[in-house]
Structures are given as C-alpha cells and as structure tokens.
Design an enzyme around this catalytic site. Structure first.
Site, short mmCIF file in Angstrom:
data_model
loop_
_atom_site.label_atom_id
_atom_site.label_comp_id
_atom_site.label_asym_id
_atom_site.label_seq_id
_atom_site.Cartn_x
_atom_site.Cartn_y
_atom_site.Cartn_z
N ASP A 43 -0.49 -42.83 41.49
CA ASP A 43 -1.19 -42.47 42.73
C ASP A 43 -2.25 -43.55 42.98
O ASP A 43 -2.51 -44.38 42.11
CB ASP A 43 -1.86 -41.09 42.56
CG ASP A 43 -2.66 -40.68 43.80
OD1 ASP A 43 -2.11 -40.76 44.92
OD2 ASP A 43 -3.84 -40.31 43.67
N SER A 44 -2.86 -43.48 44.14
CA SER A 44 -3.96 -44.40 44.44
C SER A 44 -5.14 -44.16 43.51
O SER A 44 -5.98 -45.05 43.33
CB SER A 44 -4.43 -44.22 45.89
OG SER A 44 -4.93 -42.90 46.06
N TYR A 75 -5.76 -45.24 49.70
CA TYR A 75 -4.65 -45.88 50.43
C TYR A 75 -4.64 -45.44 51.90
O TYR A 75 -4.09 -46.12 52.75
CB TYR A 75 -3.30 -45.43 49.83
CG TYR A 75 -2.87 -46.10 48.54
CD1 TYR A 75 -3.58 -47.14 47.97
CD2 TYR A 75 -1.70 -45.66 47.90
CE1 TYR A 75 -3.14 -47.73 46.78
CE2 TYR A 75 -1.27 -46.23 46.72
CZ TYR A 75 -1.98 -47.27 46.17
OH TYR A 75 -1.54 -47.85 45.00
N GLY A 76 -5.22 -44.27 52.16
CA GLY A 76 -5.02 -43.58 53.44
C GLY A 76 -5.34 -44.35 54.70
O GLY A 76 -4.75 -44.10 55.74
N CYS A 106 1.99 -39.44 45.27
CA CYS A 106 1.09 -39.79 46.37
C CYS A 106 1.90 -39.70 47.66
O CYS A 106 2.92 -40.39 47.80
CB CYS A 106 0.60 -41.22 46.15
SG CYS A 106 -0.38 -41.88 47.50
N CYS A 219 -1.78 -34.28 50.77
CA CYS A 219 -2.36 -35.38 49.99
C CYS A 219 -2.59 -34.80 48.60
O CYS A 219 -3.12 -33.69 48.47
CB CYS A 219 -3.67 -35.83 50.61
SG CYS A 219 -4.65 -36.93 49.55
N THR A 220 -2.19 -35.54 47.58
CA THR A 220 -2.25 -34.98 46.22
C THR A 220 -3.68 -34.83 45.69
O THR A 220 -3.90 -34.18 44.68
CB THR A 220 -1.40 -35.82 45.24
OG1 THR A 220 -1.83 -37.19 45.32
CG2 THR A 220 0.07 -35.72 45.56
N HIS A 221 -4.65 -35.42 46.39
CA HIS A 221 -6.06 -35.18 46.01
C HIS A 221 -6.49 -33.76 46.41
O HIS A 221 -7.36 -33.18 45.77
CB HIS A 221 -6.99 -36.16 46.71
CG HIS A 221 -7.04 -37.54 46.10
ND1 HIS A 221 -5.99 -38.42 46.18
CD2 HIS A 221 -8.03 -38.17 45.41
CE1 HIS A 221 -6.34 -39.55 45.56
NE2 HIS A 221 -7.57 -39.43 45.09
N1 DGL Z 1 -3.38 -38.98 46.95
C1 DGL Z 1 -2.82 -39.72 48.00
C2 DGL Z 1 -1.84 -38.95 48.88
O1 DGL Z 1 -1.22 -38.03 48.41
C3 DGL Z 1 -3.60 -40.77 48.73
C4 DGL Z 1 -5.04 -40.59 49.01
C5 DGL Z 1 -5.62 -41.94 49.42
O2 DGL Z 1 -5.60 -42.84 48.59
O3 DGL Z 1 -6.02 -42.09 50.59
O4 DGL Z 1 -1.63 -39.29 50.01
#
Ligand code: DGL
Length: 302
Positions: A43-44, A75-76, A106, A219-221
C-alpha cells in the site's frame, strides 16, 4: 490450510503451472518451495494493514511480506502514471524475493496499476482491492450508497466503469466522496485531533444528508476510522447505516486463488516482515498501534 473464518470454494486444481519472476528465479507452483514463499502485500502506507489483518486471520499459516511506500504517500492526489510507476517498482522488488502472490492492498494503486502489474507478471497471482459497490448495492434499502475514496480512485476509468455497470444493473445511486487529507491524517496517527474529526464529518455528513444508508470504505486507510464513521452516522440519522469494507473478501479471494494453484502453505510457519521506502521505526510503530504486532521492518532503497 485456511483459517476458520475463511471458506475456500472448491475449484478444480489446474495442475502445475510455471511462474517466472523478473530477476532472480523461476519456480513451479506445486513445489513445496513455491508454496512456502511469502505473500507480498503493499500500500502507499499503513492502509494495507487493514487488509493484512484479514489475510492473517484467513491464512494463519502463511508468511507475509508487507511493503509501505511511505515516502511517496499519499497516492490519492498523484497522477495515475506516477502511481503506476511506483506500483511497478514495488512489484519488481517483491517479485524478486520471490513472493508467490502479490496483494495490491490499495484501491488507488489497484485502479492505476493492476493491469500493468498483471502484464508485467502474467504468471504471478495478483489480487487487487476495489470499492465494494456490489455488496453495498445489495445491502442498501434507501438505494443510495456513499463511496468514500481518494481523488485518484474516484477519477479512474476503472471506478467509472464499476459505478456505471452497477448503477445500470441495480438502479442504486452511488455518491462519490473524495476525502483529501484523510488518508494522510490516518497515516500520521492524527485522528485524535479535533480538525481530523471535523474533516471526517465533512466527508460523511453530506452523504447521509443525501439519503445514503450504506457507506463504502473505498480506501484501505479508512477501516481504521470505521468506529468514528459509525459514531457520526449514529448521531446524524435515525436509520441503520451499513459500512462496507472489502478486506475480508480480498483475503478469501487470495486464499481461493492460492488453493486453485496448489500454493497454500502446508506447514504452519507464520511470519510477518515489513519493508518501507520511508521510516522503518514509523512502520514498526504502526504495526504495534494498529494491529498490536511486533514486526521487524527494513528500509529499502526504492
Ligand atoms: N490506502 C490507499 C487506498 O486504498 C491510498 C491512500 C493514499 O495513499 O492516498 O486508496
């Protein structure tokens, strides 16, 4: 061998298959060596740990290798081409171990790069993460679903296609909600700050006001703030609000693909190792804080 909470569908074993990895080696899938190789997850940043915890529960005997691209997170807000370049660099690093499967934990990297990763590693199992629009459509009573994700995920062709197909098939309205800055605040452990909660409210409340009874964590966060989202929903609307996280489904999909290719680890030798382009100490702290795990992390040069 799969965990209790992880049912693998019985599909015929297609027999032996040859995996070729970029730099170091090639392995044949039904050999014990291949089955004993780790599963790469990336992931990022720390978001992929919300997927890794389901993989651990589903496949407790496996060795896991987690990569956090913290130096390039989030990454977003990045252009698709840059995210694809990072994903390919991480894919090359993990494939060289070699890993027996690659989990793109991600949504943003899946939207930008899963096609390129599959082209680069045609014989490697590559599993991605997508916003759970399908289970959300099935669960929604109001027929209005909010989709919280990064700007890049929501702007992607992949998401547009998924949204159009499911809207047409189900009649459900999907309301996209980009939450710029939210992943970074979760990444930096800032969710206790009042301004972080205010940001979360600005993402969630408009979706509820427009009638959403189901919220997709795209988003996985975001699973790491699921309780705060549920609390906002409880104080905002009288109806039940369902929150959809696809982490468990991703783990089941991975288990089923490993099983199909004869790549499930037979002997239990669980382990988790961490790699990062950022600070090793930060990722070690995140493993402890978010999953309660002590994991040794090594900083990589990529
Ligand atoms: N966790 C990531 C996702 O599922 C990206 C969050 C990010 O880096 O902006 O999209």
């Amino acid at each position: 061998m799969a965990g209790e909470d992880c049912k693998i569908s019985a599909e015929p074993d297609p027999g032996r298959r040859h995996l070729t990895f970029t730099s170091v080696t090639s392995i044949t899938t039904s050999t014990p060596m291949a089955a004993n190789a780790p599963i790469g997850v990336f992931d990022s940043g720390v978001g992929g740990l919300s997927v890794l915890r389901h993989i651990r529960a589903c496949l407790p005997q496996e060795a896991l290798l987690y990569f956090s691209d913290a130096q390039f997170a989030p990454y977003g807000g990045r252009p698709e081409r840059q995210i694809e370049e990072r994903a390919l660099a991480i894919g090359a690093l993990l494939a060289a171990y070699p890993v027996k499967a690659l989990v793109v934990a991600c949504n943003t990297a899946t939207a930008a790069a899963i096609a390129a990763l599959r082209r680069a590693y045609p014989a490697l199992i590559v599993v991605g993460v997508e916003p759970g629009l399908k289970p959300a459509a099935a669960s929604s009573v109001t027929r209005v679903v909010g989709v919280m994700a990064t700007e890049a995920t929501l702007a992607s062709t992949r998401f547009a296609h998924l949204r159009e197909t499911l809207s047409a098939a189900t009649g459900v309205t999907f309301l996209p909600m980009a939450c710029p800055g939210l992943a970074l605040r979760i990444e930096q452990d800032q969710m206790h700050l009042p301004e972080s909660l205010a940001l979360l409210r600005r993402c969630v409340v408009p979706l509820l006001e427009q009638g959403a009874d189901t919220l997709v964590l795209g988003c996985t966060h975001y699973p790491f703030v699921q309780e705060q989202i549920a609390a906002i929903a409880r104080e905002q609307v009288p109806r039940n609000v369902t929150i959809i996280d696809t982490g468990a489904a991703v783990a089941r999909q991975l288990a089923s693909q490993l099983d199909r290719h004869g790549l499930l680890r037979r002997q239990s030798a669980p382990s988790i190792d961490g790699l990062t382009s950022g600070s090793a100490a930060d990722l070690e702290r995140a493993f402890k804080r978010l999953l309660g795990l002590t994991v040794r992390v090594v900083q990589t040069g990529i």
